[in-house]
Design a protein around this motif. Structure first.
Motif, PDB file in Angstrom:
ATOM      1  N   UNK A   6       0.676  -1.409  -0.023  1.00  0.00           N
ATOM      2  CA  UNK A   6       0.012  -0.087   0.501  1.00  0.00           C
ATOM      3  C   UNK A   6       1.121   1.470   0.179  1.00  0.00           C
ATOM      4  N   UNK A   7       2.225   1.553   0.727  1.00  0.00           N
ATOM      5  CA  UNK A   7       2.640   2.659   0.528  1.00  0.00           C
ATOM      6  C   UNK A   7       3.461   2.411  -0.823  1.00  0.00           C
ATOM      7  N   UNK A   8       3.558   1.905  -1.238  1.00  0.00           N
ATOM      8  CA  UNK A   8       3.748   1.807  -2.637  1.00  0.00           C
ATOM      9  C   UNK A   8       3.282   2.490  -3.974  1.00  0.00           C
ATOM     10  N   UNK A   9       1.497   1.801  -3.633  1.00  0.00           N
ATOM     11  CA  UNK A   9       0.869   2.455  -4.385  1.00  0.00           C
ATOM     12  C   UNK A   9       0.364   3.650  -4.028  1.00  0.00           C
ATOM     13  N   UNK A  10       0.752   4.281  -2.581  1.00  0.00           N
ATOM     14  CA  UNK A  10       0.431   6.124  -2.017  1.00  0.00           C
ATOM     15  C   UNK A  10       2.172   6.164  -2.675  1.00  0.00           C
ATOM     16  N   UNK A  11       2.743   5.521  -2.819  1.00  0.00           N
ATOM     17  CA  UNK A  11       4.380   6.548  -4.075  1.00  0.00           C
ATOM     18  C   UNK A  11       4.077   7.011  -4.929  1.00  0.00           C
ATOM     19  N   UNK A  12       3.560   5.659  -5.106  1.00  0.00           N
ATOM     20  CA  UNK A  12       2.964   6.140  -6.899  1.00  0.00           C
ATOM     21  C   UNK A  12       1.707   6.957  -7.473  1.00  0.00           C
ATOM     22  N   UNK A  13       0.963   7.639  -6.588  1.00  0.00           N
ATOM     23  CA  UNK A  13      -0.191   8.332  -7.355  1.00  0.00           C
ATOM     24  C   UNK A  13       0.281   9.576  -6.359  1.00  0.00           C
ATOM     25  N   UNK A  14       1.188   9.979  -5.382  1.00  0.00           N
ATOM     26  CA  UNK A  14       2.273  11.052  -5.631  1.00  0.00           C
ATOM     27  C   UNK A  14       2.955  11.401  -6.601  1.00  0.00           C
ATOM     28  N   UNK A  15       3.906  10.268  -6.745  1.00  0.00           N
ATOM     29  CA  UNK A  15       4.470  10.351  -7.854  1.00  0.00           C
ATOM     30  C   UNK A  15       3.507  11.217  -9.909  1.00  0.00           C
ATOM     31  N   UNK A  16       2.494  10.623  -9.080  1.00  0.00           N
ATOM     32  CA  UNK A  16       1.378  10.874 -10.794  1.00  0.00           C
ATOM     33  C   UNK A  16       0.800  11.930 -10.485  1.00  0.00           C
ATOM     34  N   UNK A 221       8.798  13.118  -8.376  1.00  0.00           N
ATOM     35  CA  UNK A 221       8.024  11.631  -8.470  1.00  0.00           C
ATOM     36  C   UNK A 221       9.028  10.796  -8.912  1.00  0.00           C
ATOM     37  N   UNK A 222      10.372  10.307  -9.934  1.00  0.00           N
ATOM     38  CA  UNK A 222      11.569   9.286 -10.010  1.00  0.00           C
ATOM     39  C   UNK A 222      11.851   9.022  -9.041  1.00  0.00           C
ATOM     40  N   UNK A 223      12.100   9.467  -7.445  1.00  0.00           N
ATOM     41  CA  UNK A 223      12.241   8.905  -6.068  1.00  0.00           C
ATOM     42  C   UNK A 223      11.218   7.865  -5.779  1.00  0.00           C
ATOM     43  N   UNK A 224      10.072   8.821  -6.000  1.00  0.00           N
ATOM     44  CA  UNK A 224       8.898   7.863  -5.705  1.00  0.00           C
ATOM     45  C   UNK A 224       9.005   6.820  -6.247  1.00  0.00           C
ATOM     46  N   UNK A 225       9.043   6.624  -7.627  1.00  0.00           N
ATOM     47  CA  UNK A 225       8.895   5.680  -8.639  1.00  0.00           C
ATOM     48  C   UNK A 225      10.195   4.593  -8.185  1.00  0.00           C
ATOM     49  N   UNK A 226      11.447   4.888  -7.903  1.00  0.00           N
ATOM     50  CA  UNK A 226      12.291   4.043  -7.729  1.00  0.00           C
ATOM     51  C   UNK A 226      12.332   2.823  -6.444  1.00  0.00           C
ATOM     52  N   UNK A 240      -1.768   0.339 -12.683  1.00  0.00           N
ATOM     53  CA  UNK A 240      -1.493   1.626 -11.598  1.00  0.00           C
ATOM     54  C   UNK A 240      -1.838   3.303 -12.049  1.00  0.00           C
ATOM     55  N   UNK A 241      -0.424   2.884 -13.577  1.00  0.00           N
ATOM     56  CA  UNK A 241      -0.047   4.189 -14.592  1.00  0.00           C
ATOM     57  C   UNK A 241      -1.109   4.944 -15.164  1.00  0.00           C
ATOM     58  N   UNK A 242      -2.315   4.005 -15.079  1.00  0.00           N
ATOM     59  CA  UNK A 242      -3.512   4.165 -15.661  1.00  0.00           C
ATOM     60  C   UNK A 242      -4.685   5.942 -14.642  1.00  0.00           C
ATOM     61  N   UNK A 243      -4.185   5.568 -13.654  1.00  0.00           N
ATOM     62  CA  UNK A 243      -4.641   6.437 -13.043  1.00  0.00           C
ATOM     63  C   UNK A 243      -3.851   8.074 -13.877  1.00  0.00           C
ATOM     64  N   UNK A 244      -2.450   7.857 -14.052  1.00  0.00           N
ATOM     65  CA  UNK A 244      -1.636   9.496 -14.957  1.00  0.00           C
ATOM     66  C   UNK A 244      -2.927   9.815 -15.701  1.00  0.00           C
ATOM     67  N   UNK A 245      -4.036  10.044 -16.689  1.00  0.00           N
ATOM     68  CA  UNK A 245      -5.141  10.625 -17.416  1.00  0.00           C
ATOM     69  C   UNK A 245      -5.821  11.088 -16.458  1.00  0.00           C
ATOM     70  N   UNK A 246      -6.251  10.470 -15.208  1.00  0.00           N
ATOM     71  CA  UNK A 246      -7.392  10.204 -14.632  1.00  0.00           C
ATOM     72  C   UNK A 246      -6.598  11.836 -14.132  1.00  0.00           C
TER      73      UNK A 246
END
Length: 289
Positions: A6-16, A221-226, A240-246
């Protein structure tokens, strides 16, 4: 393991979120600077920020022992992804550019499917992106086939970035991998811009906004992505990257007062369901991580 995922998902959302906000700022900067100059300034400022943030001079002694093939391919994908995406932003509406770019990680997600049930989440993501992207703008005067080609190229680079990003994090050099990638990208782009648009690079009145874009579009974002790529599979990351357009549509609604249509609301629901589905499926299946 559940909290880690869940932390990784949060990182992705914050990154996007950070990346989409920065894209809006960059598009505003295109009114006074060309995309090549903007991406060069962004990478140069990002290189300084990241090296200072992570004190990456500590990695110098280990440089001869690193697996440079993976690092160079990761760095090259970062550089080209930035250049192509900004080139597409200069010729396309942001929603279409983001939607076309997303085809890269989505294709990687499709190729990574091992269970039939995962097709449901990827299909929902495809439907969501298809409904979210303002395709009606493709018939308008501001649509460019060259811009579309740039966006698709950025998507291919995004897929390569995900693939080699997972390999790079296994080298156990932490965020120094990002420092190496951004510094190499800046060193490649700086002489190119210096030859083509030297006067634009020296317009110091725009450096402040370029520094902000570097922070929002690269350092954060790149730090969070890693950190996310350590914990997510290519399928999870790609879906999860499909959240980007949203997130781009939501940011436009709140920051730019752009209206969201009924179809885009339905698209948001599809994308959210896909993201929730792939997140909880991966939590229950250790092999998916």
């Amino acid at each position: 393991m559940q909290n880690s995922h869940l932390t990784a998902v949060l990182f992705m959302v914050l990154s996007m979120v950070a990346y989409q906000i920065s894209a809006s700022f960059a598009k505003q900067l295109f009114e006074v600077l060309d995309p090549l100059t903007v991406v060069t300034l962004r990478l140069c400022f990002a290189a300084i920020l990241i090296v200072l943030m992570f004190r990456s001079w500590k990695i110098i002694k280990r440089l001869p022992y690193l697996r440079w093939k993976d690092l160079l391919l990761y760095s090259g994908s970062v550089c080209l992804m930035n250049v192509l995406f900004y080139a597409s932003l200069g010729k396309l509406p942001q929603g279409i550019a983001v939607g076309l770019e997303f085809l890269g990680p989505l294709t990687l997600a499709l190729l990574s499917i091992k269970q039939r049930s995962d097709y449901l989440w990827v299909l929902l993501a495809i439907i969501g992106v298809a409904l979210m992207v303002p395709w009606q703008d493709a018939t308008a005067h501001n649509f460019s086939y060259l811009g579309a080609a740039f966006a698709l190229g950025a998507g291919i680079c995004w897929a390569i970035y995900i693939y080699y990003g997972q390999k790079v994090v296994r080298q156990n050099i932490g965020m120094h991998a990002l420092s190496i990638a951004i510094v190499l990208s800046a060193l490649v782009m700086l002489p190119i811009s210096a030859v083509h648009h030297p006067e634009a690079l020296l317009k110091t009145e725009y450096w402040g906004k370029a520094l902000l874009i570097a922070l929002l579009a690269t350092a954060i974002p790149y730090a969070l992505d890693l950190m996310a790529l350590k914990r997510l599979s290519k399928l999870s990351y790609g879906t999860l990257s499909s959240l980007s357009p949203a997130l781009a549509a939501i940011a436009g609604f709140f920051l730019l007062k752009e209206q969201i249509s009924l179809w885009q609301c339905i698209a948001l629901v599809c994308i959210m369901l896909a993201s929730i589905g792939v997140t909880f499926r991966s939590k229950q299946d250790p092999d998916a991580l």
